[in-house]
Design an enzyme around this catalytic site. Structure first.
Site, PDB file in Angstrom:
ATOM      1  N   LYS A  47      37.043-134.493  60.437  1.00  0.00           N
ATOM      2  CA  LYS A  47      38.354-134.678  61.072  1.00  0.00           C
ATOM      3  C   LYS A  47      39.317-133.589  60.635  1.00  0.00           C
ATOM      4  O   LYS A  47      39.239-133.076  59.520  1.00  0.00           O
ATOM      5  CB  LYS A  47      38.895-136.062  60.708  1.00  0.00           C
ATOM      6  CG  LYS A  47      40.232-136.408  61.355  1.00  0.00           C
ATOM      7  CD  LYS A  47      40.636-137.826  60.988  1.00  0.00           C
ATOM      8  CE  LYS A  47      42.051-138.128  61.467  1.00  0.00           C
ATOM      9  NZ  LYS A  47      42.175-138.018  62.927  1.00  0.00           N
ATOM     10  N   GLY A  51      40.582-131.003  54.774  1.00  0.00           N
ATOM     11  CA  GLY A  51      40.177-129.986  53.814  1.00  0.00           C
ATOM     12  C   GLY A  51      38.866-129.304  54.135  1.00  0.00           C
ATOM     13  O   GLY A  51      38.164-128.836  53.229  1.00  0.00           O
ATOM     14  N   THR A  54      39.075-125.468  53.115  1.00  0.00           N
ATOM     15  CA  THR A  54      39.020-125.321  51.660  1.00  0.00           C
ATOM     16  C   THR A  54      37.611-125.602  51.150  1.00  0.00           C
ATOM     17  O   THR A  54      37.077-124.871  50.297  1.00  0.00           O
ATOM     18  CB  THR A  54      40.019-126.275  50.986  1.00  0.00           C
ATOM     19  OG1 THR A  54      41.338-126.014  51.486  1.00  0.00           O
ATOM     20  CG2 THR A  54      40.002-126.095  49.475  1.00  0.00           C
ATOM     21  N   ASP A  77      36.731-122.286  64.353  1.00  0.00           N
ATOM     22  CA  ASP A  77      37.880-123.108  64.720  1.00  0.00           C
ATOM     23  C   ASP A  77      38.946-122.194  65.332  1.00  0.00           C
ATOM     24  O   ASP A  77      39.360-121.218  64.701  1.00  0.00           O
ATOM     25  CB  ASP A  77      38.434-123.801  63.475  1.00  0.00           C
ATOM     26  CG  ASP A  77      39.518-124.819  63.802  1.00  0.00           C
ATOM     27  OD1 ASP A  77      40.073-124.766  64.919  1.00  0.00           O
ATOM     28  OD2 ASP A  77      39.815-125.663  62.940  1.00  0.00           O
TER      29      ASP A  77
END
Length: 580
Positions: A47, A51, A54, A77
Site C-alpha cells: 500500500k 515505506g 525506504t 512508480d
C-alpha cells in the site's frame, strides 16, 4: 532524570528481548538466498505510504554490501521517491548513489510506453509515405489498423509498468548486473500488472492472425507493381517482427513474475487495519498468480519499546504523588507521550497478530520482519544503512570478501522456455491436425524450393489420398500461386473460422468488424481477382477497383453501388462470379 532513565531502560530491555526471541524474523534468509542461489529479481510492493521506497532502498543496500552482487535498484512508480531516499538525483540511466556495487534508476512507465507506441506510429507513417510515393492507398487499411492497435495497447491495464519491466530485464540479460530490486507502484498497479501478460498476449496473437490475412488481401488486390510489392513485403516483415518481439518481451515479464527460483516478492505494510487488510489481498493475488512472496516487512512499530498498560499505570501513579521530581509541564508532556505510544502499541499488537494469523502468511511466518519506528527520518546513505541494520540479525559473512565477478557477456533469460513453449504449442496443434479447407499454414523445410519457406498460406483442398499432398494458396512476389505440398512441410497456424461481428479481447476492449479475421472471404477475393475479365475491368476503371475492395471487405456495402448507374452493371458482373 529519573523518568528518562526509566524509559531508556525499558527501551533497551525490550529491544534486546525482541532480538533474542525473534532472531529468525528478519531478511537473513533473503540475503542467504541471494548469495547461494540464482535469485535475480526482488519486487518490493504494498500500500502507498507504508515505506516501500525506504524498504527497497535498504534491501538493495544490504544486497550490495553483504552479497557481493552488482545490484540495480529500479523504481517503476510514476511518483518516484528514490532520489529523495538517497538524496541524489536519478534518471532513466543507472547511476551509483555512492554505495559500492549499487546503481539506481527511476523509470517512468508512461515514458517507456510512449516510446513503444512511437515505434508503431513511425511504422504507420512510413507505410503511408511509401504508398503515397506509389500514387495509391494500398497501405491505408494497414495504417488504420496499426493506429487502432496503438489505442488498444495503451488501454490494457498494467501495460505501462510491464513495458518498463521488460526493459529492465535487458539489464540482467546484458550481464551488467546480477540482481534487480524493483520499487513498485502501490498495490493497485501491481494487481493490474499480474493479469496483464495474459490479456496482452491474447491480443497480440489475435493481431498476428489478423495481419497475416490482411496482408494476403492487400497483395492480391493491389500487388500490381513489383516495386510496390517489394516495399509491402518489407513492411509486412517489419510488422510481423515487431509483433513477435513485443510478444516475447511481455512473455518474459510473465515468466519472470512467476519464476519460483529467480524471483521473490517482499510485501511492505504497517500494523494498521487498512494496510494489513490490503496486504492479505495482495498475498492472495500473488499466490493465485504463482508469484512467490517470501517476506513481509512491517514498518513503524512501537510494540517493543513502548510501556505496557501496567507500566503506564505505574508511571501515572508516580506522577500523581509527585515522586518524579519533574516540573508540572514536563511531567504532563512525559505522561502524554507515554499514553500515546502505549495506545499505538495496543493497536499494532492487534493487527500484527491478525497478520500472523492469516492463512496466506503461515508459510512465511519466519519471513515477517518487524521494524521499529525511528526517531530520525531515513534519507541519505548513512541513515539507510542504519535502517537496513534492523532488517538483519546474522547477515552473510561475505562482506569485504571481494568484488563481484566480472561480466561474462550477455545471458538471455527465458529464451529456452519460450522456444519450448512455441514448439510445444506447434506440436500439440499439429500432431492431431488434418488440413482442412480455409486453414492457415506456414511452409517449412522445402529443399528444392526453399524460397517458399516461411511464407504463410491457406489450404484450398484437403490431402489427396493418391499423392498425399494438399493444395496451398500463397502470395509470392505479389502474385497468387497454388502449391501441392505434403503435410510434413506445413505448420498449422489457425483453423478456418467464420467471420464474427466483433471479438472481445478483454472487458471493454473490442476489435471492430473490419479487424476480424475472414479467411473464406479472402480466399474468394483471390479467386475473383484472378479472373481475367475482372482484372481487365479493374485496370480500366479505378473507381470500380475501389468499389470491389469495399464490397469484399464488407459484402453488405454492395447495396449502395446498385443505385449507381456506372457501378451497378460492373458490380453485378463481379457478383455473378462471386457468391458470398
Amino acid at each position: 532524570m529519573e523518568i528518562c532513565a526509566q524509559v531508556a531502560l525499558f527501551n533497551n530491555q525490550y529491544i534486546d528481548r525482541n532480538r533474542k526471541q525473534d532472531s529468525n524474523m528478519s531478511l537473513d534468509s533473503l540475503l542467504t538466498c541471494a548469495t547461494s542461489t540464482d535469485l535475480k529479481f526482488i519486487f518490493v510492493g504494498g500500500k502507498g505510504g507504508v515505506g516501500k521506497t525506504t524498504s527497497s532502498s535498504a534491501i538493495a543496500t544490504l544486497l550490495a554490501k553483504y552479497c557481493n552482487k552488482r545490484v540495480l535498484l529500479v523504481s517503476t512508480d510514476p511518483a518516484h521517491s528514490l532520489s529523495d531516499a538517497f538524496r541524489c538525483e536519478f534518471t532513466n540511466d543507472p547511476k551509483c548513489p555512492g554505495v559500492d556495487n549499487l546503481h539506481v534508476m527511476e523509470v517512468d512507465p508512461s515514458d517507456t510506453m510512449e516510446a513503444e507506441l512511437k515505434k508503431w506510429a513511425d511504422l504507420a507513417k512510413d507505410m503511408h509515405n511509401q504508398d503515397s510515393d506509389n500514387g495509391g492507398d494500398a497501405n491505408d487499411e494497414m495504417v488504420t489498423k496499426i493506429k487502432q492497435f496503438q489505442e488498444w495497447l495503451s488501454g490494457v491495464p498494467g501495460i505501462d509498468e510491464a513495458t518498463a519491466l521488460s526493459s529492465a530485464i535487458q539489464h540482467i540479460e546484458s550481464d551488467n548486473y546480477d540482481m534487480i530490486v524493483f520499487d513498485t507502484a502501490p498495490t493497485g498497479h501491481t494487481l493490474k500488472l499480474l493479469g496483464m501478460p495474459e490479456i496482452l498476449e491474447a491480443g497480440i496473437e489475435k493481431l498476428q492472425s489478423w495481419q497475416s490475412t490482411l496482408w494476403g488481401y492487400l497483395d492480391v488486390i493491389k500487388g500490381m507493381g513489383s516495386s510496390a510489392s517489394l516495399k509491402r513485403m518489407n513492411a509486412k516483415e517489419t510488422v510481423a517482427n515487431m509483433l513477435e518481439q513485443y510478444k516475447r518481451r511481455i512473455q518474459k515479464v510473465a515468466l519472470m513474475l512467476q519464476d519460483q527460483h529467480r524471483t521473490r516478492f517482499v510485501v511492505v505494510c504497517i500494523a494498521e487495519y487498512l494496510s494489513v487488510s490490503e496486504t492479505q489481498r495482495l498475498l492472495r493475488e500473488l499466490k493465485k498468480n504463482n508469484v512467490r512472496a517470501s517476506h513481509i516487512v512491517v514498518n513503524q512499530l512501537v510494540v517493543d519499546n513502548a510501556l505496557t498498560k501496567e507500566e503506564l499505570a505505574e508511571l501515572e501513579g508516580l506522577a500523581e504523588v509527585g515522586t518524579l521530581h519533574l516540573g508540572q509541564q514536563l511531567l504532563n508532556k512525559t505522561v502524554h507521550a507515554c499514553r500515546l505510544t502505549t495506545a499505538r502499541k495496543s493497536i499494532q499488537e492487534k493487527y500484527l497478530g491478525q497478520l500472523k494469523s492469516f492463512p496466506e502468511t503461515q508459510d512465511i511466518l519466519e519471513g515477517i520482519c518487524e521494524l521499529p519506528l525511528l526517531a530520525e527520518e531515513v534519507t541519505g546513505n548513512d541513515a539507510l544503512l542504519r535502517f537496513a541494520g534492523f532488517m538483519v540479525r546474522n547477515p552473510p559473512t561475505t562482506e569485504g570478501g571481494g568484488k563481484p565477478s566480472l561480466s561474462n557477456g550477455p545471458k538471455p533469460l527465458y529464451d529456452d522456455q519460450l522456444e519450448s513453449l512455441s514448439k510445444g504449442a506447434t506440436t500439440d496443434a499439429s500432431s492431431s491436425w488434418t488440413p482442412s479447407k480455409g486453414d492457415e499454414v506456414k511452409i517449412i523445410d522445402l529443399v528444392k524450393s526453399a524460397q517458399y519457406n516461411g511464407i504463410e498460406g491457406t489450404v484450398i483442398s484437403p490431402i489427396d489420398p493418391e499423392t498425399n499432398r494438399c493444395g496451398i494458396r500463397i502470395i509470392y512476389e505479389g502474385k497468387t500461386k497454388t502449391l501441392a505440398l505434403q503435410q510434413k512441410n506445413l505448420v498449422f497456424l489457425h483453423q478456418a473460422k467464420k467471420a464474427k461481428k466483433a471479438e472481445v479481447l478483454t472487458g471493454g476492449d473490442v476489435f471492430t468488424p473490419s479487424m476480424v479475421e475472414q479467411p473464406p472471404a479472402v480466399n474468394k477475393a483471390k479467386a475473383l481477382l484472378d479472373d481475367p475479365e475482372i482484372k481487365a475491368m479493374i485496370e480500366g476503371n479505378p473507381k470500380f477497383k475501389d468499389a470491389v475492395e469495399d464490397v469484399l471487405s464488407n459484402p453488405m456495402n454492395v447495396m449502395k453501388y446498385f443505385s449507381d448507374p456506372e457501378m451497378s452493371p460492373l458490380i453485378s458482373k463481379a457478383m455473378s462470379k462471386l457468391k458470398f
